[in-house]
Design a protein around this motif. Structure first.
Motif, mmCIF file in Angstrom:
data_model
loop_
_atom_site.group_PDB
_atom_site.id
_atom_site.type_symbol
_atom_site.label_atom_id
_atom_site.label_comp_id
_atom_site.label_asym_id
_atom_site.label_seq_id
_atom_site.Cartn_x
_atom_site.Cartn_y
_atom_site.Cartn_z
ATOM 1 N N UNK A 43 77.188 -30.894 129.126
ATOM 2 C CA UNK A 43 78.094 -29.810 130.029
ATOM 3 C C UNK A 43 78.368 -30.998 131.188
ATOM 4 N N UNK A 44 79.456 -30.776 131.763
ATOM 5 C CA UNK A 44 79.813 -31.581 132.729
ATOM 6 C C UNK A 44 78.783 -31.416 133.972
ATOM 7 N N UNK A 45 78.375 -32.304 134.741
ATOM 8 C CA UNK A 45 77.435 -32.228 135.863
ATOM 9 C C UNK A 45 75.938 -31.980 135.394
ATOM 10 N N UNK A 46 75.786 -32.184 134.059
ATOM 11 C CA UNK A 46 74.414 -32.091 133.519
ATOM 12 C C UNK A 46 73.380 -33.059 134.345
ATOM 13 N N UNK A 47 72.110 -32.781 134.658
ATOM 14 C CA UNK A 47 71.216 -33.728 135.077
ATOM 15 C C UNK A 47 70.458 -34.386 134.118
ATOM 16 N N UNK A 48 70.593 -35.726 134.094
ATOM 17 C CA UNK A 48 69.829 -36.763 133.104
ATOM 18 C C UNK A 48 68.890 -37.481 134.037
ATOM 19 N N UNK A 64 72.376 -44.962 131.073
ATOM 20 C CA UNK A 64 72.524 -43.902 132.013
ATOM 21 C C UNK A 64 73.759 -44.007 132.838
ATOM 22 N N UNK A 65 74.248 -45.382 132.927
ATOM 23 C CA UNK A 65 75.748 -45.460 133.562
ATOM 24 C C UNK A 65 76.632 -44.957 132.480
ATOM 25 N N UNK A 66 76.274 -45.203 131.199
ATOM 26 C CA UNK A 66 77.415 -44.593 130.144
ATOM 27 C C UNK A 66 77.698 -43.074 130.114
ATOM 28 N N UNK A 72 77.466 -36.990 133.809
ATOM 29 C CA UNK A 72 76.243 -36.689 134.175
ATOM 30 C C UNK A 72 75.696 -36.931 135.566
ATOM 31 N N UNK A 73 75.088 -36.096 136.260
ATOM 32 C CA UNK A 73 74.296 -36.718 137.420
ATOM 33 C C UNK A 73 72.999 -37.227 136.895
ATOM 34 N N UNK A 90 69.687 -40.304 141.580
ATOM 35 C CA UNK A 90 70.103 -41.370 141.784
ATOM 36 C C UNK A 90 71.748 -41.796 142.071
ATOM 37 N N UNK A 91 72.081 -41.890 143.396
ATOM 38 C CA UNK A 91 73.461 -41.958 143.684
ATOM 39 C C UNK A 91 73.847 -43.533 144.041
ATOM 40 N N UNK A 92 74.955 -43.867 143.523
ATOM 41 C CA UNK A 92 75.387 -45.154 143.675
ATOM 42 C C UNK A 92 75.425 -45.600 144.954
ATOM 43 N N UNK A 93 74.947 -46.860 145.153
ATOM 44 C CA UNK A 93 74.819 -47.560 146.787
ATOM 45 C C UNK A 93 73.665 -46.846 147.445
ATOM 46 N N UNK A 94 72.783 -46.085 146.975
ATOM 47 C CA UNK A 94 71.687 -45.670 147.906
ATOM 48 C C UNK A 94 70.548 -46.545 147.521
ATOM 49 N N UNK A 95 69.612 -46.753 148.424
ATOM 50 C CA UNK A 95 68.719 -47.773 148.306
ATOM 51 C C UNK A 95 67.387 -47.201 147.320
ATOM 52 N N UNK A 96 66.825 -48.227 146.629
ATOM 53 C CA UNK A 96 65.888 -47.784 145.607
ATOM 54 C C UNK A 96 64.501 -48.469 146.449
#
Length: 193
Positions: A43-48, A64-66, A72-73, A90-96
């Motif tokens: 489903x849209x916005x499913x958490x992976x 994950x990116x695909x 997916x979130x 995991x948010x784009x641009x957030x530090x790891x």
């Protein structure tokens, strides 16, 4: 007895994985990302939940990116202590940050999420979907915690074909993985006792 046998199977499977050509591993990881994109519906916005690859693991970042491109979130495991992992967004641009064991994950300020789909690293697996992890039991406990809270995440083991073994010794705490994704495709196992 089971512990020693598992230890030996883990060691042998990881040695086979380590021996794979690094360039071939990259190609296989990219192919597996396409397989996941085409065969893992949600489903849209499913958490992976994925994982940051360490050593010679399958690089699931393209996968994950695909899946993110399909809505997916994403989240990654964060090690809290010697027995517990949680999954941080995991948010784009957030530090790891360094998580230990040579892996990385989102920092403490990231939102903690409960995955709907879990991409699970493993050392070895058998034709029944029984897996051998790395020995710390993080995923077994995390899955049990989710199930105790009434959640039933879809579990997909991630490995290369060379990590398959004839049989993993059964232990009561083991979590059976109903699906394993390798470079040969997505395999679904019928549950056997």
């Amino acid at each position: 007895m089971h512990k020693e046998r598992k230890k030996q199977l883990r060691k042998e499977a990881l040695a086979r994985r380590d021996a794979l050509d690094p360039f071939w591993r990259i190609e296989a990881s990219l192919e597996m990302a396409e397989t996941a994109r085409d065969n893992v519906s949600f489903e849209p916005r499913a958490i992976v939940s994925g994982f940051w690859p360490m050593r010679s693991e399958v690089d699931v970042r393209p996968m994950m990116f695909a899946l993110r491109e399909h809505g997916a979130r994403l989240c990654l495991p964060a090690i809290l202590d010697k027995t517990t992992i949680v999954f941080r967004e995991l948010v784009r641009g957030a530090p790891l940050v360094e998580m230990g064991y040579g892996t990385h994950g989102p920092a403490e300020e990231a939102e903690v999420l409960d995955p709907d789909i879990m991409l699970i690293p493993l050392a070895a697996f058998d034709p029944r979907g029984h897996r051998i992890g790395y020995g710390a039991g993080y995923y077994d406990r995390a899955i049990a915690r989710l199930q105790d809270a009434g959640r039933q995440p879809r579990l997909i083991g991630i490995a290369f074909d060379c990590q398959e073994v004839p049989e993993v010794p059964d232990e009561p705490h083991d979590v059976v993985i109903p699906e394993i994704l390798t470079e040969s495709g997505l395999r679904r196992f019928t549950q056997q006792l």
